[in-house]
Design an enzyme around this catalytic site. Structure first.
Site, mmCIF file in Angstrom:
data_model
loop_
_atom_site.group_PDB
_atom_site.id
_atom_site.type_symbol
_atom_site.label_atom_id
_atom_site.label_comp_id
_atom_site.label_asym_id
_atom_site.label_seq_id
_atom_site.Cartn_x
_atom_site.Cartn_y
_atom_site.Cartn_z
ATOM 1 N N LYS A 39 -43.485 45.389 24.380
ATOM 2 C CA LYS A 39 -42.708 45.132 24.184
ATOM 3 C C LYS A 39 -42.054 44.239 23.352
ATOM 4 O O LYS A 39 -40.866 42.565 23.210
ATOM 5 C CB LYS A 39 -41.830 43.705 25.893
ATOM 6 N N ARG A 58 -40.571 34.828 40.170
ATOM 7 C CA ARG A 58 -39.659 35.889 40.598
ATOM 8 C C ARG A 58 -40.014 36.470 41.562
ATOM 9 O O ARG A 58 -40.193 36.413 43.072
ATOM 10 C CB ARG A 58 -39.850 36.614 39.160
ATOM 11 N N PRO A 68 -35.712 42.154 28.848
ATOM 12 C CA PRO A 68 -35.853 43.255 28.207
ATOM 13 C C PRO A 68 -37.644 43.970 28.664
ATOM 14 O O PRO A 68 -38.517 43.726 28.206
ATOM 15 C CB PRO A 68 -35.454 42.878 26.567
ATOM 16 N N GLU A 69 -37.525 44.618 28.999
ATOM 17 C CA GLU A 69 -38.818 46.076 29.056
ATOM 18 C C GLU A 69 -38.462 47.382 27.890
ATOM 19 O O GLU A 69 -37.933 47.059 26.991
ATOM 20 C CB GLU A 69 -39.198 46.214 30.397
#
Length: 287
Positions: free
Chosen positions: A57, A262, A2-3
């Site tokens: 965030k 990532r 979630p950003e």
């Protein structure tokens, strides 16, 4: 992960549905998510939810003088329930970490903080001031508030890749892996471009793209049911998570470059002059 847009959408939902309600019970299923000892989580009971804020965030649920601050990390989520089960949940291997009842258990609404997978990063703090949370105290300016002039100052002299700068929360708060890919694609910039070497025009494009991508995402997600936010995020992506698919702007194939834990997606035609980035940890732009 979630950003900024998803956390803002969750905050918006809680402002509409939680503010004015009273915390009646808190079920701590996974004690390791709690990063503070004093005050105890039980101090929330009997307090009214007076507001909900977002710090980068971080989600901040204000409860009459105390804040329940949560960072959802990579696999955490907030799940709203109109009527959570009244029976206290049993500790186990499920995703539920903490449940807040905003009414009599079995009668009123509430929300769960959950985390999928085995890599645990979900964190919760109970504090009088959100600035007591180290991650919030160290945040840079919010990405939605940064204009071209401030971004120019922020990038000046920096030798890191521009993607690294965009996602470093102490420099710019709220952007993660996914939205940095989207911002760089719209700005027509390579993720490997050196931040301090961007031209004035490139910085202007980056500032404009940051504002547009995040504003569009917030507008698209605000008002959505919390359960639909993940799907809405995926549906709104142009390049992130679309490796092998055609670029919606030029039709070239979206490529991926992996490093550390990532990966990034980009369009060679739009962002790197048609050149592909070498797909290894210490990649450099192929020349």
């Amino acid at each position: 992960m979630p950003e900024l847009p998803e956390v803002e959408a969750i905050a918006h939902h809680l402002r509409q549905h939680a503010v004015g309600r009273t915390v009646r019970r808190v079920d701590v299923v996974s004690p390791t998510v709690l990063k503070t000892v004093e005050p105890e989580w039980s101090a929330l009971i009997g307090r009214e939810v007076s507001g909900v804020d977002r710090h980068g965030k971080f989600l901040d649920v204000r409860c009459s003088g105390l804040s329940l601050v949560a960072h959802l990390a990579r696999a955490g989520w907030l799940r709203w329930q109109d009527v959570p089960p009244a029976a206290p949940p049993r500790p186990g291997r499920g995703p539920l970490a903490l449940r807040v009842h905003l009414g009599n258990p079995g009668e009123g609404p509430g929300f769960d903080l959950t985390e999928a997978g085995t890599r645990k990063g979900l964190a919760v703090w109970i504090v009088a001031d959100p600035r007591e949370v180290p991650g919030i105290a160290a945040l840079g300016p919010d990405a939605l508030d940064v204009g071209e002039e401030e971004l120019t100052e922020l990038l000046a002299g920096r030798t890191e890749r521009v993607k690294t700068v965009l996602t470093r929360q102490s420099l710019l708060a709220g952007i993660g892996n996914a939205y940095s890919d989207e911002i760089l694609h719209r700005a027509r910039l390579s993720p490997f471009a050196v931040a301090g070497r961007l031209s004035g025009d490139e910085v202007a494009r980056l500032a404009r793209s940051t504002r547009e991508v995040l504003t569009d995402a917030v507008r698209r997600t605000e008002g959505q049911e919390v359960a639909r936010l993940k799907g809405e995020k995926r549906a709104g992506m142009r390049v992130h998570g679309r490796t092998g698919l055609p670029c919606p702007v030029c039709g070239d194939q979206i490529r991926e470059v992996s490093y550390r834990d990532r990966s990034s997606q980009y369009c060679p035609t739009c962002q790197t002059g048609g050149r592909q980035l070498a797909d290894r940890r210490l990649s450099r732009l192929l020349r």
